[in-house]
Design a protein around this motif. Structure first.
Motif, PDB file in Angstrom:
ATOM      1  N   THR A  31      42.402  42.099  54.652  1.00 53.79           N
ATOM      2  CA  THR A  31      43.816  41.725  54.805  1.00 53.79           C
ATOM      3  C   THR A  31      43.982  40.220  54.629  1.00 53.79           C
ATOM      4  N   LEU A  32      43.081  39.468  55.262  1.00 51.56           N
ATOM      5  CA  LEU A  32      43.123  38.015  55.146  1.00 51.56           C
ATOM      6  C   LEU A  32      42.891  37.577  53.703  1.00 51.56           C
ATOM      7  N   LEU A  33      41.971  38.242  53.021  1.00 51.89           N
ATOM      8  CA  LEU A  33      41.709  37.928  51.621  1.00 51.89           C
ATOM      9  C   LEU A  33      42.944  38.203  50.763  1.00 51.89           C
ATOM     10  N   GLY A  34      43.604  39.336  51.024  1.00 50.87           N
ATOM     11  CA  GLY A  34      44.805  39.679  50.262  1.00 50.87           C
ATOM     12  C   GLY A  34      45.931  38.675  50.471  1.00 50.87           C
ATOM     13  N   LEU A  35      46.110  38.258  51.737  1.00 51.53           N
ATOM     14  CA  LEU A  35      47.143  37.264  52.019  1.00 51.53           C
ATOM     15  C   LEU A  35      46.843  35.944  51.314  1.00 51.53           C
ATOM     16  N   THR A  36      45.556  35.572  51.301  1.00 45.78           N
ATOM     17  CA  THR A  36      45.167  34.316  50.647  1.00 45.78           C
ATOM     18  C   THR A  36      45.450  34.370  49.149  1.00 45.78           C
ATOM     19  N   VAL A  37      45.102  35.487  48.514  1.00 44.23           N
ATOM     20  CA  VAL A  37      45.347  35.644  47.082  1.00 44.23           C
ATOM     21  C   VAL A  37      46.847  35.632  46.788  1.00 44.23           C
ATOM     22  N   ALA A  38      47.627  36.338  47.634  1.00 46.98           N
ATOM     23  CA  ALA A  38      49.079  36.388  47.427  1.00 46.98           C
ATOM     24  C   ALA A  38      49.691  34.995  47.549  1.00 46.98           C
ATOM     25  N   ALA A  39      49.253  34.238  48.562  1.00 50.74           N
ATOM     26  CA  ALA A  39      49.783  32.883  48.748  1.00 50.74           C
ATOM     27  C   ALA A  39      49.430  31.992  47.562  1.00 50.74           C
TER      28      ALA A  39
END
Length: 669
Positions: A544-552
């Motif tokens: 989830t943290l990885l996905g948020l980082t990529v999205a940002a």
């Protein structure tokens, strides 16, 4: 009749904005011309009536024309009018009468023109007091082009000139005649020169400078009479006796031209009475400039006239402009070689007990500066001599800007309010990138302006600058000469400040909150144990943290690669970017339990937390940047958000590598 500008009415009618009758503007001076320009820009067909036989000209340029320092063509104003509307100008034609019921005007050439709305920009005339002998040959006034023409002709034989009036016009007339070889004496009945713009100390410094160049100055002494049989021979002063004079120039102020208004029963006093939309007592007639009176004030400067012209044009176009609440008088020009600056009604302000004033004097260079501060806010300022901050001070007074104690301390010690810098757009090279989103350089904007772009819309259309995130808009406005506009806040700036604050506090809390201790044994069916220590849950939180980082990161790249997403503009995605940032803080706590880790994990956490903190700081600066500029702590050109933004990006760069190594090591073990 001299039709100065021919128009293509077919094009004007095609835009659909024109009424059957035109908008008629009476007065070809700077304010009347500005009103015609504003109306034309809004799509109206305008008839501009100019009573003078000259094309519209810049009155400020009359002095160098009188002094022989400027050719005739330099004083004329640009008479190009931006469409989609059109403007037809008639020179050397005056308005004789107005039929308010039929909405028609009668011109001096006996032509009748109907109007939809009528804008009176009648200006003012020279005031000649009842001095005995004022009607003698050899007595002149200095107000308009005709007066200048007469004075130039007289200058060839004038030897002893007395200028009555030590205000701006009087001093300019004195300079012009001195430059043409005459011996000049200036007489001012008040105790100082330029009494409406300068205090006694500043006026004394100006007087010294004027006398150094050979002009005699007499203050505090009225004129008793102008003497002569058929023409002027001398001027008698109350105290000093007679002064030889073959030429007298009376510059004792102006009076608003209200004769036309009086003839058609419009309410008037010192000027034509207007409301907050610049309407007279006839809802179809407006008055702007020196002939208009609002709340007992008649302004004799062109700046307020321009403000009024914009308000009137906006109201005619149905745009519901902000009510005209008056203007702060401002003077910033060179008087007989000396820079003079004045902003605000200091004569009344200094009588108020709560107002404090601070002075800086440098006698060896003839510099005098004084500021007035009311409960921490700059309300007036004046000075003689070079003052690099004059434009910025003018903006600060007009905005009632606050000044801190260190600004005042710096002013008293050095004569400057703000830290010196050379980051103004005018100091940039042509290759400097002004708009990062589109890669537009300052040179590209200058080229567009050279080709005729004069407004923000035209600049945007020609270069695409300031069309993505809008960050560079203040820089563009500064470059096109409208940098005095009040800084605009970022969209949703209050929400930006709140979310950025929460993100910063959350990231910092990770460093200082107690760590969630690791249990000594495996605990089944316990929610908190599973949340922080179960391997499946750890994978959930990690990805989830990885996905948020990529999205940002993808959203951060949006304005650079200009993806054509249809879910909102830049302001919307900046807001989403910050929301993702604060969500990342909560997921980070879920994934780590406030434990920073060691070695590789420590490096990963440091990079992640630095990315969050600097991103939040950039958001805080973005949300509050308009206040920083308003208070004078920064400028549009200094780009205060750029430092935390680049630190945010730099902290983000190691993350992809560290994340890959972290994932590989976790699965390896």
């Amino acid at each position: 009749m001299n039709v100065a500008v021919q128009i293509d009415e077919t094009r004007a009618l095609e835009n659909g904005a024109l009424h059957e009758n035109p908008i008629v503007v009476v007065g070809g001076g700077p304010v009347g011309t500005r009103a015609a320009q504003e109306l034309s820009r809004r799509g109206y067909h305008v008839v501009l009536i100019n009573a003078e036989r000259w094309r519209p000209y810049n009155r400020v340029k009359l002095t160098p024309l009188l002094a022989g320092e400027a050719p005739l063509w330099q004083i004329y104003m640009n008479d190009r009018f931006q469409g989609p509307g059109t403007v037809r100008r008639y020179d050397n034609v005056a308005v004789v009468d107005v039929n308010r019921d039929d909405k028609k005007i009668l011109l001096s050439n006996e032509r009748v023109i109907g109007y939809e709305k009528l804008v009176l920009a009648l200006g003012s005339r020279a005031f000649v007091p009842g001095i005995p002998g004022a009607g003698l040959s050899g007595v002149y006034v200095f107000r308009d082009f005709n007066d200048t023409e007469a004075l130039i002709a007289r200058s060839f034989s004038a030897r002893n000139v007395v200028v009555i009036g030590g205000g701006l016009l009087g001093l300019e007339a004195a300079r012009g005649m001195m430059k043409r070889g005459a011996k000049v004496t200036v007489v001012e009945h008040e105790n100082r020169l330029m009494p409406r713009q300068l205090d006694l100390a500043a006026a004394e410094i100006l007087k010294e400078r004027i006398e150094e160049i050979g002009i005699k100055v007499v203050t505090g002494e009225p004129v008793q009479s102008i003497n002569g049989k058929d023409r002027v021979t001398s001027v008698s002063l109350v105290k000093s006796g007679e002064v030889d004079a073959d030429t007298v120039i009376i510059c004792t102020g102006v009076r608003a031209n209200t004769q036309l208004a009086a003839g058609i029963d419009l309410s008037h006093n010192r000027g034509i009475l207007v409301d907050e939309a610049m309407r007279t007592t006839d809802e179809n007639i407006y008055a702007v400039g020196e002939c208009a009176e609002r709340d007992g004030q008649v302004y004799g400067l062109v700046g307020p006239g321009y403000d009024q012209a914009v308000v009137a044009a906006s109201h005619i176009a149905g745009e519901k402009p902000a009510p005209y609440a008056g203007s702060i008088p401002a003077t910033k020009l060179k008087v007989l070689g000396a820079d003079v600056f004045s902003m605000g009604d200091f004569e009344n302000i200094e009588q108020q007990l709560e107002v404090k004033s601070y002075t800086f004097v440098e006698k060896e260079t003839g510099i005098y500066r004084r500021i007035f501060v009311d409960r921490g806010r700059l309300v007036a300022a004046l000075g003689v001599g070079e003052w690099a901050e004059a434009t910025k001070v003018q903006q600060a007074v007009s905005r009632n800007q606050s000044v801190a104690f260190w600004n005042i301390s710096r002013f008293k010690a050095k004569g400057i309010l703000w830290r010196e810098n050379n980051d103004g757009v005018s100091a940039w090279s042509k290759d400097a990138i002004l708009c990062n989103c589109t890669g537009t350089t300052k040179g590209a904007l200058v080229d567009a302006m050279t080709l005729g772009a004069t407004t923000l819309d035209e600049i945007q259309g020609a270069t695409s600058a300031s069309t993505v995130c809008g960050t560079c808009k203040p820089l563009v406005m500064e470059l096109i000469g409208e940098g005095a506009l009040k800084p605009e806040p970022a969209r949703w700036w209050k929400a930006l400040l709140l979310i950025s604050s929460l993100a910063a506090l959350g990231a910092l809390a990770t460093l200082f909150f107690p760590r969630i201790p690791a249990p000594g044994s495996y605990i089944t069916d316990d929610f908190w144990f599973n949340l922080w220590f179960d391997s499946i849950w750890k994978q959930y939180s990690g990805y989830t943290l990885l996905g948020l980082t990529v999205a940002a990161a993808m959203i951060g790249l949006r304005k650079r690669i200009r993806l054509r997403w249809y879910l909102g503009g830049y302001d919307y995605w900046r807001f989403v970017h910050l929301v993702i940032g604060i969500a990342s803080v909560f997921v980070l706590v879920w994934h780590t339990g406030f434990r920073i880790g060691d070695n590789l994990n420590l490096a990963l956490m440091a990079s992640f937390l630095a990315t969050l903190v600097f991103g939040a700081l950039a958001g805080l600066v973005t949300g509050g940047e308009h206040e920083l500029q308003e208070r004078g702590y920064t400028t549009a050109a200094s780009k205060p958000r750029s430092v935390p933004m680049w630190l945010h990006v730099l902290a983000l760069w190691p993350l992809p590598v560290l994340l890959i190594i972290h994932i590989l090591t976790v699965y390896s073990f």
